[in-house]
Design a protein around this motif. Sequence first.
Motif, PDB file in Angstrom:
ATOM      1  N   ASN A   1       0.836  -1.203   0.000  1.00 30.65           N
ATOM      2  CA  ASN A   1       0.000   0.000   0.000  1.00 30.65           C
ATOM      3  C   ASN A   1       0.870   1.253   0.000  1.00 30.65           C
ATOM      4  OD1 ASN A   1      -2.241  -1.633   0.120  1.00 30.65           O
ATOM      5  ND2 ASN A   1      -2.583  -1.340   2.301  1.00 30.65           N
ATOM      6  N   MET A   2       1.912   1.226   0.792  1.00 28.82           N
ATOM      7  CA  MET A   2       2.824   2.365   0.845  1.00 28.82           C
ATOM      8  C   MET A   2       3.498   2.562  -0.516  1.00 28.82           C
ATOM      9  SD  MET A   2       2.278   3.425   3.840  1.00 28.82           S
ATOM     10  CE  MET A   2       3.579   4.508   4.347  1.00 28.82           C
ATOM     11  N   ALA A   3       3.843   1.472  -1.178  1.00 34.27           N
ATOM     12  CA  ALA A   3       4.449   1.549  -2.509  1.00 34.27           C
ATOM     13  C   ALA A   3       3.473   2.175  -3.503  1.00 34.27           C
ATOM     14  CB  ALA A   3       4.873   0.166  -2.985  1.00 34.27           C
ATOM     15  N   THR A   4       2.200   1.814  -3.387  1.00 40.42           N
ATOM     16  CA  THR A   4       1.190   2.386  -4.279  1.00 40.42           C
ATOM     17  C   THR A   4       1.065   3.884  -4.058  1.00 40.42           C
ATOM     18  OG1 THR A   4      -0.012   0.297  -4.318  1.00 40.42           O
ATOM     19  CG2 THR A   4      -1.241   2.260  -4.973  1.00 40.42           C
ATOM     20  N   TYR A   5       1.045   4.320  -2.803  1.00 39.67           N
ATOM     21  CA  TYR A   5       0.982   5.757  -2.511  1.00 39.67           C
ATOM     22  C   TYR A   5       2.198   6.474  -3.099  1.00 39.67           C
ATOM     23  CZ  TYR A   5      -2.407   4.338   1.114  1.00 39.67           C
ATOM     24  OH  TYR A   5      -3.467   3.799   1.802  1.00 39.67           O
ATOM     25  N   ARG A   6       3.377   5.881  -2.918  1.00 41.29           N
ATOM     26  CA  ARG A   6       4.613   6.481  -3.444  1.00 41.29           C
ATOM     27  C   ARG A   6       4.578   6.545  -4.972  1.00 41.29           C
ATOM     28  NH1 ARG A   6       8.945   8.773  -0.369  1.00 41.29           N
ATOM     29  NH2 ARG A   6       8.711   7.958   1.706  1.00 41.29           N
ATOM     30  N   ALA A   7       4.141   5.460  -5.594  1.00 40.92           N
ATOM     31  CA  ALA A   7       4.078   5.411  -7.060  1.00 40.92           C
ATOM     32  C   ALA A   7       3.121   6.467  -7.596  1.00 40.92           C
ATOM     33  CB  ALA A   7       3.644   4.024  -7.515  1.00 40.92           C
ATOM     34  N   ASN A   8       1.977   6.609  -6.944  1.00 39.03           N
ATOM     35  CA  ASN A   8       0.992   7.592  -7.387  1.00 39.03           C
ATOM     36  C   ASN A   8       1.483   9.022  -7.153  1.00 39.03           C
ATOM     37  OD1 ASN A   8      -0.665   5.535  -8.199  1.00 39.03           O
ATOM     38  ND2 ASN A   8      -1.967   5.613  -6.393  1.00 39.03           N
ATOM     39  N   ARG A   9       2.162   9.224  -6.030  1.00 36.73           N
ATOM     40  CA  ARG A   9       2.698  10.560  -5.778  1.00 36.73           C
ATOM     41  C   ARG A   9       3.820  10.875  -6.775  1.00 36.73           C
ATOM     42  NH1 ARG A   9       4.985  12.491   0.046  1.00 36.73           N
ATOM     43  NH2 ARG A   9       6.720  11.181  -0.604  1.00 36.73           N
ATOM     44  N   ALA A  10       4.591   9.865  -7.159  1.00 37.90           N
ATOM     45  CA  ALA A  10       5.634  10.064  -8.172  1.00 37.90           C
ATOM     46  C   ALA A  10       5.008  10.554  -9.482  1.00 37.90           C
ATOM     47  CB  ALA A  10       6.416   8.776  -8.402  1.00 37.90           C
ATOM     48  N   GLN A  11       3.872   9.968  -9.851  1.00 40.11           N
ATOM     49  CA  GLN A  11       3.195  10.402 -11.073  1.00 40.11           C
ATOM     50  C   GLN A  11       2.741  11.855 -10.957  1.00 40.11           C
ATOM     51  OE1 GLN A  11       2.996   8.934 -13.954  1.00 40.11           O
ATOM     52  NE2 GLN A  11       1.760  10.527 -14.877  1.00 40.11           N
ATOM     53  N   ALA A  12       2.201  12.217  -9.810  1.00 39.57           N
ATOM     54  CA  ALA A  12       1.779  13.607  -9.604  1.00 39.57           C
ATOM     55  C   ALA A  12       2.984  14.543  -9.708  1.00 39.57           C
ATOM     56  CB  ALA A  12       1.097  13.754  -8.242  1.00 39.57           C
ATOM     57  N   HIS A  13       4.094  14.153  -9.105  1.00 37.25           N
ATOM     58  CA  HIS A  13       5.300  14.992  -9.168  1.00 37.25           C
ATOM     59  C   HIS A  13       5.820  15.111 -10.601  1.00 37.25           C
ATOM     60  CE1 HIS A  13       5.879  16.106  -5.053  1.00 37.25           C
ATOM     61  NE2 HIS A  13       5.916  14.854  -4.628  1.00 37.25           N
ATOM     62  N   LEU A  14       5.718  14.044 -11.384  1.00 37.68           N
ATOM     63  CA  LEU A  14       6.130  14.146 -12.787  1.00 37.68           C
ATOM     64  C   LEU A  14       5.313  15.206 -13.503  1.00 37.68           C
ATOM     65  CD1 LEU A  14       6.661  10.449 -13.952  1.00 37.68           C
ATOM     66  CD2 LEU A  14       8.387  12.256 -13.850  1.00 37.68           C
ATOM     67  N   TYR A  15       4.020  15.187 -13.315  1.00 32.92           N
ATOM     68  CA  TYR A  15       3.158  16.157 -13.974  1.00 32.92           C
ATOM     69  C   TYR A  15       3.492  17.579 -13.525  1.00 32.92           C
ATOM     70  CZ  TYR A  15      -0.768  18.177 -16.368  1.00 32.92           C
ATOM     71  OH  TYR A  15      -1.526  18.928 -17.220  1.00 32.92           O
ATOM     72  N   LEU A  16       3.825  17.722 -12.252  1.00 30.52           N
ATOM     73  CA  LEU A  16       4.154  19.037 -11.702  1.00 30.52           C
ATOM     74  C   LEU A  16       5.588  19.469 -12.001  1.00 30.52           C
ATOM     75  CD1 LEU A  16       2.404  18.547  -8.251  1.00 30.52           C
ATOM     76  CD2 LEU A  16       1.620  20.009 -10.134  1.00 30.52           C
TER      77      LEU A  16
END
Length: 130
Positions: A49-64
Amino acid sequence: GLGALLKMQETSAFENKTRIKKGALKFFREAAKHYTKALTVNRHNVSENMATYRANRAQAHLYLKNYRHAYTDAKEALRLLPEDRKNMSKRLSHLRTKVYWRAARACMEMKDYQQAQQLITEGMGAAQLE
């Protein structure tokens, strides 16, 4: 006349694109905040679950365009995900592939082409096991 109408249409299209982009930026900023909160609140949660949160936040950071943060989150997600793809769910296997891509993309944007190439090679090798 027609020229003024076309100019208004171009201006309207540009304004719509700008509004959509601003909306997307706001969405990804909020998403990054929510994933940060989820990581804080659930820090003793299952590592997948923590990996999923990190992966999703990584995607948000890429967009930003926060490439260093995107890379850090992606690498942490890879660390938290199981390495043995043969014994992991299909969802986690796909997530692992996405995370390799996100880490590599962040490296490309930071002009660390050697690290990006390494991540792509590792990710491709891992994807072939699926």
